[in-house]
Design an enzyme around this catalytic site. Structure first.
Site, PDB file in Angstrom:
ATOM      1  N   HIS A   9       8.424  36.725  18.817  1.00  0.00           N
ATOM      2  CA  HIS A   9      10.063  36.465  19.270  1.00  0.00           C
ATOM      3  C   HIS A   9      11.085  37.120  18.218  1.00  0.00           C
ATOM      4  O   HIS A   9      10.389  36.930  16.783  1.00  0.00           O
ATOM      5  CB  HIS A   9      10.241  35.828  19.900  1.00  0.00           C
TER       6      HIS A   9
ATOM      7  N   ARG B 264      14.277  32.432  23.623  1.00  0.00           N
ATOM      8  CA  ARG B 264      13.992  33.138  22.616  1.00  0.00           C
ATOM      9  C   ARG B 264      12.739  34.154  22.426  1.00  0.00           C
ATOM     10  O   ARG B 264      12.688  35.510  22.350  1.00  0.00           O
ATOM     11  CB  ARG B 264      13.497  32.309  21.074  1.00  0.00           C
TER      12      ARG B 264
ATOM     13  N   GLU C 151       5.694  27.726  21.461  1.00  0.00           N
ATOM     14  CA  GLU C 151       5.398  27.415  20.336  1.00  0.00           C
ATOM     15  C   GLU C 151       4.867  25.944  20.015  1.00  0.00           C
ATOM     16  O   GLU C 151       4.638  25.030  21.102  1.00  0.00           O
ATOM     17  CB  GLU C 151       6.746  27.086  18.951  1.00  0.00           C
TER      18      GLU C 151
ATOM     19  N   HIS D 226       5.497  33.326  20.103  1.00  0.00           N
ATOM     20  CA  HIS D 226       5.225  32.627  19.045  1.00  0.00           C
ATOM     21  C   HIS D 226       4.627  31.908  17.618  1.00  0.00           C
ATOM     22  O   HIS D 226       3.896  32.857  18.097  1.00  0.00           O
ATOM     23  CB  HIS D 226       5.746  31.023  18.987  1.00  0.00           C
TER      24      HIS D 226
END
Length: 200
Positions: free
Chosen positions: A9, A58, A84, A154
């Site tokens: 991202h 995100r 993440e 991520h």
């Protein structure tokens, strides 16, 4: 030959503020949106059958910007397997201030090591153990069918996937850093062996 492309991202608010983000749900900055837009521009001409992302805004926002820039509409699957790494009690803390409190060496171990967990958090090994089984079950089958897959996720979930795809050992993965917004393209042969891998 099937292709898999992954993109980390774009810059998030906590990336900008140098904070541990983990599974805290923070949005992209304007720079992050621009990074996602540039990733989309680089991917124009690529054809994807399906896209995967995490449950965090995100990554989802980055994927949306990329697909908008490509002017394509494809199915999107959101799954927590691609979230993440969870940084436990470090989440939200400034990395520089945390290094002053615990020492830079300790913080580096928490951030970069393979099997050491931050306080109440996940190690990269823990992340690997949720990313890779999901990838094997959900995505490898599609690649074997010749489908092309896009993943927007991520740094640590994608590092875990890199370990599996490229057979990177726990010592070497410590030195791997995935830049935001730069597509990494894997091309597979009929046996799902990598025939080519490159950053765009």
């Amino acid at each position: 030959m099937a292709q898999l492309v992954f993109v980390r991202h774009g810059q998030s608010l906590y990336n900008l503020e140098n904070r541990f983000t983990g599974i805290l749900d923070v949005p992209l900055t304007d720079i992050g949106k621009e990074q996602a837009k540039l990733a989309g521009e680089k991917l124009i001409g690529y054809v994807f059958d399906i896209a995967y992302t995490s449950m965090l805004i995100r990554a989802q926002e980055s994927l949306e910007i990329i697909l908008n820039e490509m002017k394509v509409t494809i199915p999107i699957v959101k799954n927590k397997a691609f979230n993440e790494r969870m940084y436990g009690t470090l989440q939200g803390l400034n990395k520089e201030e945390t290094a002053k409190k615990y020492g830079l060496a300790q913080v580096d171990i928490w951030r970069r090591s393979y099997d050491v967990c931050p306080p109440d958090g996940e190690s990269l090994l823990d992340t690997y153990n949720r990313v890779v089984p999901y990838y094997k079950t959900e995505i490898e089958t599609k690649l074997k069918m010749g489908q092309n897959v896009l993943i927007v996720a991520h740094g640590n979930s994608l590092r875990s996937l890199m370990m599996y795809l490229e057979n990177i050992n726990p010592l070497d993965i410590v030195k791997v850093n995935i830049a935001t917004g730069i597509p990494r393209v894997y091309t597979f042969d009929a046996e799902l062996k990598i025939s080519n891998v490159t950053y765009l």
